[in-house]
Design an enzyme around this catalytic site. Sequence first.
Site, PDB file in Angstrom:
ATOM      1  CG  HIS A 155      -2.107  -0.867   1.110  1.00  0.00           C
ATOM      2  ND1 HIS A 155      -2.052  -2.205   1.448  1.00  0.00           N
ATOM      3  CD2 HIS A 155      -3.374  -0.641   0.686  1.00  0.00           C
ATOM      4  CE1 HIS A 155      -3.249  -2.756   1.249  1.00  0.00           C
ATOM      5  NE2 HIS A 155      -4.064  -1.827   0.785  1.00  0.00           N
ATOM      6  CE  LYS A 159      -3.859  -0.572   4.886  1.00  0.00           C
ATOM      7  NZ  LYS A 159      -5.139   0.088   5.244  1.00  0.00           N
TER       8      LYS A 159
END
Length: 268
Positions: A155, A159
């Site tokens: 990600h 995040k």
Amino acid sequence: MKVKVAILGCSGRMGRNLIQAAHEHASIELVGGSVRTSSSFVDFDLGELAGIGAIGIKTSTTLAQLATADVFIDFTSIETTLENLTWCNENKKALVIGTTGFSDEQVQVIEQAGKTMSVILAPNTSVGVNLMFKLLQVTAKAIGDYTDIEIFEAHHRFKKDAPSGTAVKMGQVIADTLGRDLNKVAVYGREGITGERDRETIGFATVRAGDIVGEHTAFFADLGERLEITHKASSRMTFALGAMRAAFWLKDADAGFYDMQDVLGLKD
């Protein structure tokens, strides 16, 4: 009849996509969105916030200001989501939760709320990801006891939780199918001299870099071959559209604790 939807935490990256998805959805009526009282977007037009032009709906700072909504969609933070859950339960509102990182105890709080309200807990609202969960169940049943199982996820740098809620859900689906306790068999990263791999473990590897929207792969590896099941998201709009689908489904649901497998009709 359109479903009246409010977006909680609408100034974030995901919130802006949710505004656009709700505004453009034929079966959804966007009635508002919330921001923190300290936000620079207080009393800001939702359309301007999402970059789609003014739509004549301003941001709110309390859920009470959004009381005309039938369904609330929450992609905020763990603490804020739990507060919003309490309000929705007390005011008989349905709630779609896309927030991730909950502890087992916090999930139990959400599940308990499902006895008196309709709530969906979805670590990933993508239709493709939820089809992947089903494929993982089928694969684990067929070859899970004979292969080494590893889960990889990547990600963007912003995040906050790791591994992702989707990766944990992948591991949970596999562990449940194989009759294993994920809390006992999960291995989060490896370093140094680790010795030979325990065949019952489920490994997790995490990458955080750049602007990666979301990538997940499950490996079922044997000697001589391996099966990989992969999902890659290229736009957050994928998750936003899935959340709209969940909200539309939830409007007719009885009180209960649901997930996207219920929404998509994938439950056995």
